[in-house]
Write a protein that holds these residues in place. Structure first.
Motif, mmCIF file in Angstrom:
data_model
loop_
_atom_site.group_PDB
_atom_site.id
_atom_site.type_symbol
_atom_site.label_atom_id
_atom_site.label_comp_id
_atom_site.label_asym_id
_atom_site.label_seq_id
_atom_site.Cartn_x
_atom_site.Cartn_y
_atom_site.Cartn_z
ATOM 1 N N HIS A 18 0.868 -1.191 0.000
ATOM 2 C CA HIS A 18 0.000 0.000 0.000
ATOM 3 C C HIS A 18 0.898 1.234 0.000
ATOM 4 O O HIS A 18 1.269 1.752 1.053
ATOM 5 N N HIS A 20 1.331 4.765 -2.440
ATOM 6 C CA HIS A 20 0.966 5.603 -3.598
ATOM 7 C C HIS A 20 2.247 6.254 -4.073
ATOM 8 O O HIS A 20 2.866 7.023 -3.312
ATOM 9 N N HIS A 198 -9.466 0.902 -1.475
ATOM 10 C CA HIS A 198 -9.456 1.544 -0.160
ATOM 11 C C HIS A 198 -10.880 1.450 0.402
ATOM 12 O O HIS A 198 -11.851 1.788 -0.294
ATOM 13 N N ASP A 279 1.767 4.006 2.784
ATOM 14 C CA ASP A 279 0.728 4.840 2.160
ATOM 15 C C ASP A 279 1.352 5.992 1.350
ATOM 16 O O ASP A 279 1.506 5.865 0.138
HETATM 17 ZN ZN ZN Z 1 -3.753 4.743 0.420
#
Ligand code: ZN
Ligand code: ADE
Length: 341
Positions: A18, A20, A198, A279
């Motif tokens: 996870h 980005h 998500h 994240d």
């Molecule tokens: Zn995320």
């Protein structure tokens, strides 16, 4: 924290599931790319930009995150960003990363989707050659946009189909439930793409149910709010549905007020296949090892057995071939024996 536990957390092989890639853009690189591409930013310099990273919720973060991504224009920009992430991940003993990217953030500014994918793919290839790190790309649809826009994005991406393994769903969760994307996810499944979403970051357990039942996802990204619903927890445990948990993100975006209040121990106690991830590490104060070390430091009930479980869960939850998973398990055993046993 016990020095051996910290060494294990830092040195154990792990998969990051996870992440980005636009959230790995450090302020220094934002300004370097802004200069290279003649993009004007609303902040005078790195310090002023960093000072703006005081988020109150998901949307307050997303506004700055999309502004930061505005400096990305050419394939080489995407390469530089992704290769920098790969270097940091390899230093954290990440052996495999499944990397999210948000094409609509770029195509809306006139950047061709081919430049985005080409730059990211090239960085992954170089990282594999240099560090042995394997990377795979997951194309995320922005849920604040329409399903029609998601379909157009999928269509534009299909000539590059061999460079991404799946699709995800990100951006503003509340008010944009999974079922808004039922048809485009059905099409992606028909195409043989992996599907994740998500759900249950800020949104309610109902969004997790619908990600499972309507989108038929293979992993839930975040999912921390699942503990509000005992029937949902039973379902997630029975199916060994992975949750890609991001502790530092959750605190920065005020899902939990402090790391000490994070429910990672409860998720693991409930038998869920939870994993630890970063994240948007450039915005939330650390890459994956910082997530592990700071979370374990704040939650003393987490120990060596939890560390091993989280590493194993990350392999199990990945879309990597079984032979790779077996190899990483053996590497984990070796590191455990060297540091702890
Ligand atoms: Zn995320
Ligand atoms: N895009 C980047 N980071 C995100 C997050 N934590 N939640 C939803 N969308 C995102």
């Amino acid at each position: 924290m016990d020095a051996r536990l910290e060494a294990l957390l830092r040195q154990m092989p792990k998969a990051e599931l996870h992440l980005h890639i636009e959230g790995s853009l450090e302020p220094e690189m934002i300004f370097r790319l802004a200069e290279r591409n003649h993009v004007r930013l609303a902040y005078p310099g790195v310090e002023a930009l960093r000072a703006a990273y005081a988020f109150t919720d998901l949307q307050s973060f997303l506004d700055i995150y999309y502004a930061g991504a505005s400096v990305l224009l050419k394939a080489e920009d995407f390469f530089d960003m992704a290769f920098a992430y790969c270097e940091r991940a390899a230093a954290d003993h990440v052996v495999h990363a499944e990397i999210f990217f948000d094409p609509q953030t770029h195509t809306a500014r006139g950047v061709p989707i081919g430049a985005v994918i080409e730059g990211l793919e090239h960085a992954g290839r170089r990282a594999h050659a240099e560090f042995g790190l394997t990377t795979r790309l997951i194309l995320c649809f922005l849920r604040h946009l329409s399903e029609e826009d998601a379909f157009a994005t999928l269509e534009a991406a299909l000539p590059h189909r061999k460079h991404f393994i799946g699709v995800g769903l990100d951006s503003s969760e509340r008010g944009h439930p999974p079922e808004k994307f039922a048809r485009v996810f059905a099409r992606c499944r028909e195409l043989g793409l992996h599907v994740v979403a998500h759900a249950g970051e800020e949104g309610p357990p109902a969004y997790i149910w619908n990600a499972l039942d309507v989108l038929k996802v293979q992993r839930i990204d975040h999912g921390v709010r699942s503990l509000d619903d005992p029937a949902l927890v039973r379902r997630l445990a029975a199916e060994r549905m992975p949750l890609t948990v991001c502790p530092l993100s959750n605190v920065k975006l005020r899902v939990f007020e402090t790391l000490a209040e994070h429910n990672l121990p409860a998720l693991l106690d409930a038998g869920l296949c939870a994993t630890v991830n970063s994240d948007d590490p450039a915005y939330f104060g650390g890459y994956v090892n910082e997530n592990f070390v700071r979370t374990f430091a704040a939650l003393p009930q987490l120990g060596v057995a939890h560390a091993l479980t989280l590493a194993r869960n990350s392999f199990e939850a990945s879309f990597a071939p079984a032979a790779d998973k077996d190899r990483w398990e053996r590497q984990l055993d070796e590191v455990f024996r060297r540091i702890v046993a």
